[in-house]
Design an enzyme around this catalytic site. Structure first.
Site, PDB file in Angstrom:
ATOM      1  N   CYS A   2      30.355  33.395  43.992  1.00 12.86           N
ATOM      2  CA  CYS A   2      29.269  32.460  43.750  1.00 12.86           C
ATOM      3  C   CYS A   2      28.761  31.931  45.090  1.00 12.86           C
ATOM      4  O   CYS A   2      29.526  31.619  45.990  1.00 12.86           O
ATOM      5  CB  CYS A   2      29.658  31.277  42.881  1.00 12.86           C
ATOM      6  SG  CYS A   2      30.296  31.728  41.280  1.00 12.86           S
ATOM      7  N   ARG A  27      27.780  37.211  47.489  1.00 14.04           N
ATOM      8  CA  ARG A  27      28.907  36.459  46.940  1.00 14.04           C
ATOM      9  C   ARG A  27      28.998  36.550  45.419  1.00 14.04           C
ATOM     10  O   ARG A  27      29.967  36.082  44.818  1.00 14.04           O
ATOM     11  CB  ARG A  27      28.793  34.980  47.346  1.00 14.04           C
ATOM     12  CG  ARG A  27      28.807  34.751  48.839  1.00 14.04           C
ATOM     13  CD  ARG A  27      28.670  33.283  49.148  1.00 14.04           C
ATOM     14  NE  ARG A  27      29.807  32.547  48.655  1.00 14.04           N
ATOM     15  CZ  ARG A  27      30.927  32.344  49.319  1.00 14.04           C
ATOM     16  NH1 ARG A  27      31.062  32.814  50.530  1.00 14.04           N
ATOM     17  NH2 ARG A  27      31.915  31.669  48.789  1.00 14.04           N
ATOM     18  N   TRP A  73      29.078  34.772  40.222  1.00 16.91           N
ATOM     19  CA  TRP A  73      30.030  35.864  39.925  1.00 16.91           C
ATOM     20  C   TRP A  73      30.896  35.305  38.807  1.00 16.91           C
ATOM     21  O   TRP A  73      31.687  34.394  39.036  1.00 16.91           O
ATOM     22  CB  TRP A  73      30.841  36.189  41.180  1.00 16.91           C
ATOM     23  CG  TRP A  73      31.730  37.388  41.032  1.00 16.91           C
ATOM     24  CD1 TRP A  73      31.393  38.682  41.311  1.00 16.91           C
ATOM     25  CD2 TRP A  73      33.098  37.416  40.601  1.00 16.91           C
ATOM     26  NE1 TRP A  73      32.474  39.506  41.054  1.00 16.91           N
ATOM     27  CE2 TRP A  73      33.536  38.755  40.628  1.00 16.91           C
ATOM     28  CE3 TRP A  73      34.004  36.434  40.197  1.00 16.91           C
ATOM     29  CZ2 TRP A  73      34.814  39.141  40.270  1.00 16.91           C
ATOM     30  CZ3 TRP A  73      35.288  36.830  39.835  1.00 16.91           C
ATOM     31  CH2 TRP A  73      35.679  38.165  39.874  1.00 16.91           C
ATOM     32  N   ASN A  99      30.995  26.374  42.659  1.00 14.62           N
ATOM     33  CA  ASN A  99      31.664  27.627  43.023  1.00 14.62           C
ATOM     34  C   ASN A  99      33.154  27.352  42.974  1.00 14.62           C
ATOM     35  O   ASN A  99      33.629  26.450  43.653  1.00 14.62           O
ATOM     36  CB  ASN A  99      31.217  28.029  44.447  1.00 14.62           C
ATOM     37  CG  ASN A  99      32.049  29.160  45.030  1.00 14.62           C
ATOM     38  OD1 ASN A  99      32.573  29.989  44.291  1.00 14.62           O
ATOM     39  ND2 ASN A  99      32.168  29.187  46.332  1.00 14.62           N
ATOM     40  N   GLY A 100      33.890  28.094  42.165  1.00 15.30           N
ATOM     41  CA  GLY A 100      35.336  27.871  42.064  1.00 15.30           C
ATOM     42  C   GLY A 100      35.772  27.909  40.615  1.00 15.30           C
ATOM     43  O   GLY A 100      35.018  28.340  39.736  1.00 15.30           O
ATOM     44  N   GLU A 484      41.621  53.746  53.065  1.00 15.78           N
ATOM     45  CA  GLU A 484      40.337  53.068  53.253  1.00 15.78           C
ATOM     46  C   GLU A 484      39.176  53.966  52.812  1.00 15.78           C
ATOM     47  O   GLU A 484      38.235  53.501  52.174  1.00 15.78           O
ATOM     48  CB  GLU A 484      40.205  52.644  54.731  1.00 15.78           C
ATOM     49  CG  GLU A 484      38.897  51.995  55.125  1.00 15.78           C
ATOM     50  CD  GLU A 484      38.560  50.723  54.360  1.00 15.78           C
ATOM     51  OE1 GLU A 484      39.406  50.200  53.623  1.00 15.78           O
ATOM     52  OE2 GLU A 484      37.410  50.263  54.486  1.00 15.78           O
ATOM     53  N   LYS A 488      36.530  52.951  49.917  1.00 18.39           N
ATOM     54  CA  LYS A 488      35.075  52.907  50.154  1.00 18.39           C
ATOM     55  C   LYS A 488      34.344  53.710  49.092  1.00 18.39           C
ATOM     56  O   LYS A 488      33.345  53.262  48.546  1.00 18.39           O
ATOM     57  CB  LYS A 488      34.714  53.494  51.527  1.00 18.39           C
ATOM     58  CG  LYS A 488      34.983  52.679  52.749  1.00 18.39           C
ATOM     59  CD  LYS A 488      34.159  51.434  52.939  1.00 18.39           C
ATOM     60  CE  LYS A 488      34.703  50.278  52.194  1.00 18.39           C
ATOM     61  NZ  LYS A 488      35.730  49.470  52.712  1.00 18.39           N
ATOM     62  N   GLU A 491      34.610  52.058  45.428  1.00 17.19           N
ATOM     63  CA  GLU A 491      33.954  50.767  45.175  1.00 17.19           C
ATOM     64  C   GLU A 491      32.435  50.859  45.165  1.00 17.19           C
ATOM     65  O   GLU A 491      31.789  50.067  44.508  1.00 17.19           O
ATOM     66  CB  GLU A 491      34.451  49.669  46.130  1.00 17.19           C
ATOM     67  CG  GLU A 491      34.027  49.787  47.558  1.00 17.19           C
ATOM     68  CD  GLU A 491      34.547  48.641  48.425  1.00 17.19           C
ATOM     69  OE1 GLU A 491      34.701  47.521  47.922  1.00 17.19           O
ATOM     70  OE2 GLU A 491      34.776  48.872  49.618  1.00 17.19           O
ATOM     71  N   HIS A 507      54.751  65.374  45.829  1.00 17.87           N
ATOM     72  CA  HIS A 507      55.569  64.600  44.879  1.00 17.87           C
ATOM     73  C   HIS A 507      54.761  64.186  43.647  1.00 17.87           C
ATOM     74  O   HIS A 507      55.174  63.293  42.918  1.00 17.87           O
ATOM     75  CB  HIS A 507      56.155  63.367  45.570  1.00 17.87           C
ATOM     76  CG  HIS A 507      57.079  63.731  46.700  1.00 17.87           C
ATOM     77  ND1 HIS A 507      58.315  64.280  46.506  1.00 17.87           N
ATOM     78  CD2 HIS A 507      56.906  63.664  48.039  1.00 17.87           C
ATOM     79  CE1 HIS A 507      58.886  64.532  47.675  1.00 17.87           C
ATOM     80  NE2 HIS A 507      58.043  64.160  48.629  1.00 17.87           N
ATOM     81  N   LYS A 606      31.619  39.764  47.664  1.00 15.98           N
ATOM     82  CA  LYS A 606      32.066  39.920  49.046  1.00 15.98           C
ATOM     83  C   LYS A 606      33.259  39.044  49.360  1.00 15.98           C
ATOM     84  O   LYS A 606      34.159  39.436  50.092  1.00 15.98           O
ATOM     85  CB  LYS A 606      30.891  39.585  49.970  1.00 15.98           C
ATOM     86  CG  LYS A 606      31.178  39.739  51.441  1.00 15.98           C
ATOM     87  CD  LYS A 606      31.150  41.189  51.823  1.00 15.98           C
ATOM     88  CE  LYS A 606      31.478  41.411  53.284  1.00 15.98           C
ATOM     89  NZ  LYS A 606      31.953  42.788  53.495  1.00 15.98           N
TER      90      LYS A 606
HETATM   91  O1  M6R Z   1      37.300  38.792  53.259  1.00 17.01           O
HETATM   92  P1  M6R Z   1      38.572  39.559  53.142  1.00 17.01           P
HETATM   93  O2  M6R Z   1      38.769  40.516  54.286  1.00 17.01           O
HETATM   94  O3  M6R Z   1      39.777  38.696  52.969  1.00 17.01           O
HETATM   95  O4  M6R Z   1      38.402  40.426  51.839  1.00 17.01           O
HETATM   96  C1  M6R Z   1      39.422  41.242  51.360  1.00 17.01           C
HETATM   97  C2  M6R Z   1      38.908  42.200  50.313  1.00 17.01           C
HETATM   98  O5  M6R Z   1      38.360  41.504  49.227  1.00 17.01           O
HETATM   99  C3  M6R Z   1      37.855  43.149  50.871  1.00 17.01           C
HETATM  100  O6  M6R Z   1      38.317  43.854  51.986  1.00 17.01           O
HETATM  101  C4  M6R Z   1      37.413  44.145  49.786  1.00 17.01           C
HETATM  102  O7  M6R Z   1      38.460  45.017  49.480  1.00 17.01           O
HETATM  103  C5  M6R Z   1      36.171  44.909  50.223  1.00 17.01           C
HETATM  104  N1  M6R Z   1      35.276  45.068  49.120  1.00 17.01           N
HETATM  105  C6  M6R Z   1      36.466  46.264  50.738  1.00 17.01           C
HETATM  106  O8  M6R Z   1      35.335  46.980  51.094  1.00 17.01           O
END
Ligand code: M6R
Length: 611
Positions: A2, A27, A73, A99-100, A484, A488, A491, A507, A606
């Site tokens: 949010c 956000r 969100w 927000n929260g 990673e 990527k 997501e 395995h 984010k």
């Molecule tokens: O702001 P942060 O680095 O603490 O966030 C951690 C994760 O939420 C963040 O890296 C998330 O996995 C991203 N969407 C990855 O691209």
């Protein structure tokens, strides 16, 4: 999660708010709304993106000089018009954005319902604003005091901004666990979840601390805490250019941020590394250097991509500092009873500096006496303020939800930290140390060379855009890169992807391999090169389609793989900074070709400020 924006001053509030919401849309983006106070209270809310709200509001009265806005969100209640914020109290006099999460909202709702309150939404936030109203109406206190009293009774996290129809010159805001910044203009004030909606108007800001309340009334800002003690506002000057938060001609923030990496890594190294003189210094951890050097153990806590950067750091710290390292998901660490002692050093990694699980893990480790260091990107965010010391990554604002430049900046900082400690400890040979500094210094240029591969990667992406599964395999320093790369892809393109250590394939995952399975190998020349060559042969023997990221000039893998992507050579400990770049580009192009919204993928936000 949010985004919230507020404005009071001499300008029309709506354009400030709507532009601010667009900047905060990373956000959360399932619904949005504004409330404008101009004699009348006008509230406009719409399910969907901020653009839908803007379209809906364009013919409505928008002239007010005070207003609040929210991009959501969803936590409590599905995305819908009625669950969108702002929420208006039963009397119609108070309007609030939040927000929260209010954890005890159900009990409060029951109590309010018994008193005759009714609710139009399923949100905890609507309960919250009515709770404030109830206190305000039933006690002889002013609104700011009613807010303070309510805050002493709610459990959970909040950043809130409230307006009242009874006093259009008053804005009340408060935070606990969710960020809130007050911007100080000339006869005007801005409120936002981060500084990006504010920097266009002023560079003077106050970051509210947890349990602080900001009262803006008749052009004056007062800050008090929830114990009712007045606090002196700490005014900071922010150093952020407007262009850093705009797309600058790129189609998406994600591709802009991928291409920014030579610059962002350079910014991260600047002023800290002088490779030719063998000089490396991270000022932010200097006061704790002895403590770190003598640590029994380093614990790294993070989530998502930051956790992957932590895995790379584990390899680097153990290799060069000879200190045992454990890397923990913050969300797991916080809910068990981990063994942590005073001689442990915890490194919390977070781009946003606001991730709720990471913050809670920090508090837990702190309560057990550990020294906590932060590696964060967003200056002034909650994690740097909760830690004993740390280093910023200086990657600049990262707006795309998929983290790219933050990852490479995190590894750059962590590599510098490890080398500084190894050197101080005498655990690394001077010649190796000097060579690594030169290698680090060369990384921005090598990343720039990787970006030249973009057209080739676009062609490979075209071939695999319809795949339904992907495997990413790497060994050693390239294993976290495999994780990673898979994250990527999944997501932003919604293709199922798994990252594995290449040797683990036999395995289990090898059962998945057939002619339809693309397997991305990160197989640059390093200590486990020969082993990964064998793993590639195992995949080819089962007709898997191999895309291999290899070191420039590699002919051996070239003769086996279906597609090779050649990247510049580097010291293996720093290779993740290079080998991840083609994977970022691959996921970006595949997602674009599949018509996905790469900057705002479904269900994600984010900054994850909920558990
Ligand atoms: O702001 P942060 O680095 O603490 O966030 C951690 C994760 O939420 C963040 O890296 C998330 O996995 C991203 N969407 C990855 O691209």
């Amino acid at each position: 999660m949010c985004g919230i924006v507020g404005y009071i001053g001499h300008r029309e509030a709506y354009p400030v708010i709507i532009k601010g919401l667009q900047r905060l849309e990373y956000r959360g983006y399932d619904s949005a709304g504004v409330a404008l106070l101009d004699g009348d209270l006008n509230v406009y809310k719409k399910q969907g993106k901020v653009a839908t709200l803007h379209d809906f509001a364009k013919d409505k009265p928008l002239g007010a000089k005070v207003g609040i806005g929210h991009t959501r969100w969803a936590t409590h209640g599905a995305p819908s018009d009625h669950n969108a914020h702002p929420h208006v109290s039963n009397s119609g006099k108070l309007v609030m954005i939040h927000n929260g999460i209010i954890e005890n909202y159900a009990a409060i709702k029951t109590e309010l319902t018994q008193k005759g309150y009714t609710f139009k939404s399923e949100t905890d936030s609507e309960v919250f604003v009515n709770f404030i109203e109830d206190i305000y109406q039933n006690t002889l206190v002013d609104l700011a005091e009613a807010v303070r009293l309510a805050l002493t009774k709610v459990i959970g996290a909040y950043a809130i901004v409230i307006l009242s129809t009874e006093n259009p010159d008053l804005v009340i805001a408060a935070r606990k666990g969710s960020p809130l910044v007050v911007g100080l203009g000339k006869n005007e004030f801005f409120l936002a979840s981060d500084a990006t909606p504010i920097i266009e108007y002023t560079n003077e800001v106050v970051y509210l601390d947890d349990q602080e309340i900001a009262i803006i009334e008749n052009n004056n800002l007062t800050i008090k805490n929830i114990e009712d003690v007045e606090m002196k506002p700490y005014i900071q000057k922010i150093d952020m250019e407007l262009e850093a938060i705009e797309k600058g001609g790129y189609e998406h923030f994600m591709i802009k941020e991928i291409f920014e990496q030579p610059r962002s890594i350079g910014d991260c190294l600047r002023g800290r590394l002088n490779a030719n003189e063998g000089h490396l210094h991270l000022g932010g951890i200097q006061d704790y250097i002895n403590k770190i050097t003598n640590a029994d153990r380093i614990l790294i806590i993070a989530c998502g991509t930051s956790w992957h950067a932590g895995l790379v750091a584990e390899y680097i710290f153990e290799e060069f500092c000879r200190i045992p390292v454990e890397v923990e998901y913050a969300s797991e660490f916080r809910y068990r009873n981990p063994v942590v002692g005073e001689k442990d050093v915890v490194i919390a990694i977070s781009q946003s500096g606001e991730t709720a699980d990471t913050l809670a893990a920090i508090e837990l480790a702190k309560s057990k006496g550990a020294t906590i260091l932060g590696v964060c990107n967003v200056v002034g965010s909650s994690i740097p303020r909760a830690t004993h010391a740390g280093s910023y990554t200086h990657a600049g604002p990262e707006i795309g939800v998929a983290s790219t430049k933050a990852f490479t900046a995190q590894i750059s900082v962590l590599a510098m930290m490890a080398l500084m400690i190894a050197h101080k400890k005498g655990a690394i040979k001077e010649s190796v140390y000097r060579n690594l500094l030169l290698e680090l210094d060369a990384i921005p240029d090598k990343v720039a060379k990787c970006l030249d591969l973009n057209p080739q990667i676009e062609i490979i992406s075209e071939k695999f855009k319809n795949a339904t599964n992907f495997l990413y395999l790497g060994r050693g320093y390239n294993f976290p890169v495999a994780l990673e790369g898979a994250l990527k892809l999944k997501e932003i393109s919604y293709i199922h992807a798994e990252g594995y250590p290449a040797a683990e394939m036999k395995h289990g995952p090898i059962a998945l391999i057939d002619e339809n399975m693309p397997v991305v190998f990160i197989a640059t020349k390093d200590g486990s090169y020969e082993k990964i060559v064998s793993n590639i042969q195992e995949v080819k023997a089962r007709k898997g389609q191999v895309i291999a990221v290899v070191t420039e000039g590699d002919t051996e893998i070239g003769s086996m793989a279906d597609h090779i992507i050649e990247v510049p050579a580097a010291h293996e400990a720093l290779m993740p900074l290079i080998s991840v770049v083609p994977l970022q580009l691959l996921s970006y192009h595949i997602a674009v070709m599949r018509g996905c919204n790469v900057d705002q993928p479904r269900n994600l936000a984010k900054s994850v400020t909920v558990e």
